[in-house]
Design an enzyme around this catalytic site. Structure first.
Site, PDB file in Angstrom:
ATOM      1  N   GLY A 128     -13.332  19.885  18.826  1.00 25.65           N
ATOM      2  CA  GLY A 128     -13.342  20.412  17.688  1.00 25.65           C
ATOM      3  C   GLY A 128     -12.207  21.352  17.296  1.00 25.65           C
ATOM      4  N   CYS A 159     -12.558  18.448  25.609  1.00 25.39           N
ATOM      5  CA  CYS A 159     -11.530  19.392  24.982  1.00 25.39           C
ATOM      6  C   CYS A 159     -12.130  20.561  24.599  1.00 25.39           C
ATOM      7  CB  CYS A 159     -10.984  18.442  23.790  1.00 25.39           C
ATOM      8  SG  CYS A 159      -9.480  19.304  22.881  1.00 25.39           S
ATOM      9  N   TYR A 160     -12.575  21.159  23.476  1.00 24.43           N
ATOM     10  CA  TYR A 160     -13.170  22.254  23.225  1.00 24.43           C
ATOM     11  C   TYR A 160     -14.502  22.471  24.121  1.00 24.43           C
ATOM     12  CZ  TYR A 160     -15.840  26.166  20.569  1.00 24.43           C
ATOM     13  OH  TYR A 160     -16.365  27.118  20.238  1.00 24.43           O
ATOM     14  N   HIS A 246      -9.160  13.482  25.627  1.00 27.59           N
ATOM     15  CA  HIS A 246     -10.098  12.596  24.935  1.00 27.59           C
ATOM     16  C   HIS A 246     -10.273  11.269  25.518  1.00 27.59           C
ATOM     17  CE1 HIS A 246     -10.561  15.616  21.746  1.00 27.59           C
ATOM     18  NE2 HIS A 246      -9.443  15.873  21.804  1.00 27.59           N
ATOM     19  N   GLU A 248     -12.815   9.163  24.582  1.00 24.80           N
ATOM     20  CA  GLU A 248     -13.213   8.379  23.531  1.00 24.80           C
ATOM     21  C   GLU A 248     -11.997   7.630  23.065  1.00 24.80           C
ATOM     22  OE1 GLU A 248     -13.012  12.501  21.601  1.00 24.80           O
ATOM     23  OE2 GLU A 248     -12.979  11.654  23.643  1.00 24.80           O
ATOM     24  N   ASP A 305     -20.929  -5.127   4.582  1.00 21.34           N
ATOM     25  CA  ASP A 305     -22.050  -4.031   4.517  1.00 21.34           C
ATOM     26  C   ASP A 305     -23.296  -4.016   3.451  1.00 21.34           C
ATOM     27  OD1 ASP A 305     -20.092  -2.916   6.154  1.00 21.34           O
ATOM     28  OD2 ASP A 305     -19.203  -1.661   4.683  1.00 21.34           O
ATOM     29  N   LYS A 455     -18.729  -0.334  11.871  1.00 18.53           N
ATOM     30  CA  LYS A 455     -18.606  -1.576  11.369  1.00 18.53           C
ATOM     31  C   LYS A 455     -18.867  -2.837  12.162  1.00 18.53           C
ATOM     32  CE  LYS A 455     -16.654  -2.451   7.832  1.00 18.53           C
ATOM     33  NZ  LYS A 455     -17.125  -2.789   6.348  1.00 18.53           N
TER      34      LYS A 455
END
Length: 600
Positions: A128, A159-160, A246, A248, A305, A455
């Site tokens: 964050g 991280c944070y 990170h 991710e 979508d 998506k």
């Protein structure tokens, strides 16, 4: 899937329509930390083409009427991600889902009861834009750590989240002078729980200014950066772990392996997330939300979508779903004709085509601000749906009370706080026509069955429901259409026709080269800039257009597609030769971030 009944498609004329928790342990020094801070983890979060970002300003409240997320407790043993404001927190959830484990996002200040209601097998604390030193910086829910210790629920801070762990347990987090942004090598310790089965050296993506200077008692540093900064900690007896980088994002080469080690190896979470689960759950939610006898309108765009959303809702409520495709005057070359033919011939959808181009363009005349354009378009769509609903009432005796939209996770993330009520630590990038662009007080209740999906997950869901591949492979097209691909006034000069022709040439050349399915999205942008050129031995003063083509997995992050020079040369030549009013072509080589996909 029950087929949607075919019907003749009607063409309708233009319508006038708080304080840190007490320390839980002593601290021991790691390394010397130097004082001047550039930014904490996320305060200046520089992200690669595998992450998106937030700046930390307070956002607006979540759009009223958004669909509910997965019911609490229905995926016991999954992962709760507590969101502290990183715009790419959603990537954590997506990566966990790729492991076959359910993940739900909750605000960082959610109550402990709300966390417990999901019966998580593990909790992840996100990154964050805050610093743990700032007044009012977010903390874990009250009683969280006592519950975690009692229930032995493994926790990973990213991280944070790692800095919050270090500070909460009595360690010291300080601004470091050796800021670490971008791709860097780290060295992990042999025997570490987090890195079991991985090579000791790996490349990761850093984005932090603060660092753990002293670790709490019971914690061990299990990985360091090339600058000797501690970038991973663990307290295996307590089940608490932290990563300063990170995992991710795609630029952390072994990030998925590290997340998998935590989620499946350490926490031993249940593999409880499949597209069949999503399908069954959303059908049940829609049936519960739309009572017997109630009707709904679905706004179709021709993209994957809205097509998947319509198929899903029809599975739940059948012929009480009424689909409408609006020609707002902002569509691509022959888009209305092509899309309606696909609806009729491929999906057999009962779709009504509404030609409202004059209505939209008259409202947009002279408008240059992109946010105003989005708001106007959103309001006009609702006005048209309202009129369409009244027409259905005259025909059927039922006025639809629900509006179906194909809003996805990334749409919501860019428009407002991350999905899930109460999130307040991230920053609005731009309003999305399905989210921030809709007017207050509209009389429809929104149903957004794809709101919690990315998506790639939507495409998998569509394939499960046997939606034709030609729909699932279509490139995304924004709801505001060419309004966000013409910089400035969309009605100025011949901008609409110009950009339609440019876009058509670009896409057809991509298809001819066999590249369409390798590219996430490709389009042209009309710029309010004229340049001097020489065409036919004469001096010209004509417009510049930009071409953009990107690769992506979820729309949250993207990289520009590296076309061969010969391809770009061919496209440029064809456009300048065939499209009057254009004498210069630019190719956008900007990733997301720092840019967004669309120019407006």
């Amino acid at each position: 899937v029950s087929p949607l009944h075919a019907s003749a498609s009607a063409r309708v004329p233009s319508l006038g329509l708080g304080a840190p928790r007490a320390s839980l342990g002593g601290a021991r020094p790691i390394r010397r930390s130097i004082a001047q801070r550039v930014g904490p983890c996320g305060a200046r979060e520089h992200a690669p083409a595998g992450a998106t970002m937030a700046s930390g300003a307070p956002p607006a409240e979540r759009q009223k009427g958004a669909s509910d997320g997965p019911a609490a407790g229905t995926h016991a043993g999954g992962v709760v991600v507590l969101d502290y404001g990183s715009q790419y927190t959603q990537l954590i959830a997506r990566k966990v889902r790729e492991l076959g484990v359910y993940a739900v996002l909750l605000p960082g200040d959610a109550s402990l009861e709300r966390v417990k209601s999901h019966a998580p097998g593990a909790v992840i604390l996100s990154g964050g834009p805050n610093s743990v030193h700032w007044e009012g910086a977010p903390t874990a829910p009250e009683g969280f750590w006592e519950w975690q210790e009692q229930e032995k629920v493994p926790v990973l801070g990213i991280c944070y989240g790692m800095q919050l762990i270090v500070k909460t347990f009595g360690g010291v987090v300080k601004p470091g002078d050796a800021k670490e942004y971008g791709r860097m090598m780290i060295h992990s310790e042999d025997g570490s729980g987090l890195y079991e089965g991985q090579s000791l050296e790996q490349s990761v993506w850093m984005s932090h200014g603060d660092e753990a200077a002293e670790l709490p008692a019971g914690f061990t540093c299990v990985a360091r950066s090339a600058q000797a900064i501690c970038v991973a900690v663990e307290n295996s007896s307590r089940g608490v772990y932290g990563l300063q980088y990170h995992p991710e994002v795609t630029h952390s080469e072994k990030g998925m392996a590290t997340l998998g080690r935590f989620v499946l190896g350490i926490a031993k979470c249940n593999k409880n997330w499949t597209m069949q689960d999503v399908l069954d759950e959303q059908v049940a939610i829609i049936k519960a939300k739309v009572p017997d006898g109630a009707h709904a309108i679905c706004a179709l765009s021709g993209g994957v979508d809205s097509c998947v959303a319509a198929t899903l809702v029809h599975k739940a409520i059948g012929d009480r779903l009424h689909c409408v495709f609006v020609d707002n005057g902002l569509l691509r070359y022959k888009e209305a004709e092509r899309v309606m033919a696909m609806f009729e011939n491929q999906l057999h959808l009962p779709v009504t085509l509404v030609d409202a181009s004059e209505q939209f363009l008259s409202k947009l005349k002279g408008v240059e601000d992109p946010e105003r354009k989005r708001k106007i378009i959103g309001a006009e769509f609702i006005a048209i749906f309202d009129t369409f609903a009244k027409g259905l009432n005259e025909q059927l005796g039922h006025t639809p009370a629900f509006l179906i939209q194909g809003t996805l996770y990334p749409d919501v993330i860019e428009s407002a706080p991350p999905p899930g009520s109460g999130m307040k630590h991230s920053h609005t990038i731009k309003s999305h026509h399905n989210v921030g662009g809709l007017p207050e007080g509209m009389r429809f209740e929104l149903i957004e069955p794809l709101r919690w999906l990315f998506k790639d997950e939507v495409r998998r869901l569509g394939a499960l429901m046997e939606v034709p591949k030609m729909f699932l492979s279509r490139h995304p097209f924004p709801g505001p259409g060419l309004a966000v691909r013409i910089i400035g006034d969309v009605t100025a000069g011949d901008a609409l026709n110009t950009i339609r022709l440019v876009d058509e040439i670009f896409i057809e050349e991509i298809k001819a080269a066999g590249l369409y399915d390798k590219i996430w999205q490709a389009f042209a942008v009309h710029l309010p800039v004229r340049t001097v050129g020489v065409q036919g031995d004469q001096r010209t003063h004509r417009h510049v257009v930009a071409l953009r083509a990107i690769t992506s997995a979820d729309g949250m992050t993207a990289d520009w597609y590296d076309f061969p020079a010969a391809f770009l040369r061919t496209v440029s030549t064809k456009i300048c030769n065939k499209v009057e009013g254009v004498n210069r072509i630019a190719y956008d080589i900007t990733s997301k971030p720092p840019a967004t996909v669309e120019w407006e």
